[in-house]
Design an enzyme around this catalytic site. Structure first.
Site, short mmCIF file in Angstrom:
data_model
loop_
_atom_site.label_atom_id
_atom_site.label_comp_id
_atom_site.label_asym_id
_atom_site.label_seq_id
_atom_site.Cartn_x
_atom_site.Cartn_y
_atom_site.Cartn_z
N GLU A 24 0.82 -1.21 0.00
CA GLU A 24 0.00 0.00 0.00
C GLU A 24 0.85 1.27 0.00
O GLU A 24 0.40 2.35 0.36
CB GLU A 24 -0.93 0.00 1.21
N SER A 153 -6.58 -2.39 1.78
CA SER A 153 -6.95 -1.79 0.50
C SER A 153 -7.50 -2.80 -0.50
O SER A 153 -7.34 -2.65 -1.70
CB SER A 153 -5.76 -1.04 -0.13
N TYR A 219 -9.92 3.66 -5.12
CA TYR A 219 -8.97 4.76 -5.30
C TYR A 219 -9.09 5.49 -6.64
O TYR A 219 -8.24 6.30 -6.97
CB TYR A 219 -7.54 4.23 -5.12
N ARG A 258 -11.20 3.08 11.51
CA ARG A 258 -12.39 2.92 10.67
C ARG A 258 -12.81 1.46 10.71
O ARG A 258 -11.98 0.56 10.57
CB ARG A 258 -12.10 3.33 9.23
N ASP A 260 -15.38 -1.44 9.14
CA ASP A 260 -16.20 -1.76 7.97
C ASP A 260 -17.25 -2.81 8.32
O ASP A 260 -16.97 -3.77 9.05
CB ASP A 260 -15.31 -2.28 6.84
N GLU A 272 -13.91 -5.73 9.33
CA GLU A 272 -12.53 -5.51 9.77
C GLU A 272 -12.40 -4.13 10.40
O GLU A 272 -13.28 -3.28 10.27
CB GLU A 272 -11.54 -5.66 8.63
N ASN A 274 -9.66 -0.89 10.70
CA ASN A 274 -8.47 -0.25 10.14
C ASN A 274 -7.93 0.76 11.13
O ASN A 274 -8.65 1.71 11.49
CB ASN A 274 -8.82 0.46 8.83
N GLY A 278 -7.12 5.72 5.46
CA GLY A 278 -6.57 6.58 4.42
C GLY A 278 -7.01 8.03 4.58
O GLY A 278 -8.07 8.33 5.13
#
Length: 311
Positions: A24, A153, A219, A258, A260, A272, A274, A278
């Site tokens: 990443e 990602s 992205y 974050r 999900d 998951e 994070n 980002g």
């Protein structure tokens, strides 16, 4: 804990750690550059350091006081850089060593979530040396999601709708990480909840034009629609926000994170967590913060002022 005020922090030399050694890297360069610019515009003494094998040497040579971690994936989001900073006694942003090392591992995260009775899709996993054929015998239902356990990602992720696709997905994921997660496919709505300083921000519903939120959809501007706040039932909305905060507390996350989710009818599942979300122009944490009235500079500053040790 740092305990630095804004005025004290502005006297410190801050390194924004970006780039790094993971798959990443390119996203981290974008995240780090955005955060660096915000800090410099706010008057902080911030410099960029590309976190390679000589990171400890660079930190010493540049006499860094504080580290703002903008690294994604391995060697940055997995507890290793956090451990190095602890040894060097340099306060840093985000989650500590343990929370980082657990959250980066999707299998370990799901085990923790289950132990604390937080809903997550059913799963199995393959470790180096395990029999793939034995996994096939256990996983008789399709479709399944196959992921490297310690990548982010959506790198290396596959939706397996056949035995052949499952075998291919495992091979693809195993090439990135010897530990492979095989997870029940939840056909529903994709949601994400950013958590800042222990508080849930507005929920975002993710609607990729191609039907799957892969690396390209994540992205590439215009490839995904973001519904903010997510148009879901108010009671369900609140329960998902509470579950996001609980997931972060369970893992011991700090600063910004974050979480999900997938929502099917009124049942939601945590996918998951994070620990270093980002911060690019298409990233979800800044979108949620803006909806809550927090501009990008204030968001970056909030993350910075939480920097500390012994997390």
């Amino acid at each position: 804990m740092s305990g630095f005020s804004k005025e004290e922090m502005k006297q410190k030399k801050i390194a924004v750690l970006l780039g790094g050694l993971s798959a990443e890297r390119e996203i981290s360069l974008k995240t780090g550059t955005a955060c660096l610019n915000a800090l410099q515009q706010l008057g902080y003494q911030a410099v960029a350091i590309d976190a390679g094998h000589d990171l400890a040497q660079q930190l010493r040579e540049q006499q860094i006081d504080i580290a703002f971690i903008a690294l994604h994936g391995r060697f940055g989001e997995d507890g290793r850089v956090q451990g190095l900073l602890e040894m060097l006694e340099i306060p840093y942003t985000g989650s500590g060593v343990m929370a980082s090392s657990v959250a980066i591992d999707k299998v370990a995260t799901k085990k923790m979530l289950l132990y604390h009775e937080l809903p997550t899709p059913g799963f199995d996993f393959v470790r180096p040396g395990d029999s793939t054929e034995a996994l096939f015998e256990r996983c008789k239902h399709l479709p399944l999601i196959v992921k490297p356990s310690r990548e982010g990602s959506t790198i290396g992720i596959t939706i397996a709708r056949s035995r052949e696709a499952l075998r291919h997905g495992i091979d693809t994921a195993a090439a990135l990480d010897g530990n492979v997660l095989v997870e029940d496919f939840i056909d529903g709505i994709e949601l994400t909840v950013s958590v800042l300083s222990g508080q849930a921000l507005p929920i975002i519903q993710i609607v990729p034009k191609g039907g799957f939120y892969d690396f390209h959809a994540k992205y590439t501007a215009g490839e995904t629609e973001y519904l903010l706040p997510a148009p879901i039932d108010a009671d369900c909305y609140l329960r998902i926000q509470q579950a996001a905060v609980s997931a972060c507390e369970t893992l011991g996350c700090r600063g910004a994170a974050r979480v999900d989710f997938m929502l099917r009818e009124r049942e939601f599942y945590c996918i998951e967590v994070n620990t270093i979300p980002g911060m690019t122009e298409t990233s979800l944490l800044p979108k949620a913060a803006a909806e809550a009235g927090i501009d990008f500079q204030h968001l970056v500053e909030t993350i910075l002022l939480d920097a500390g040790l012994d997390k």
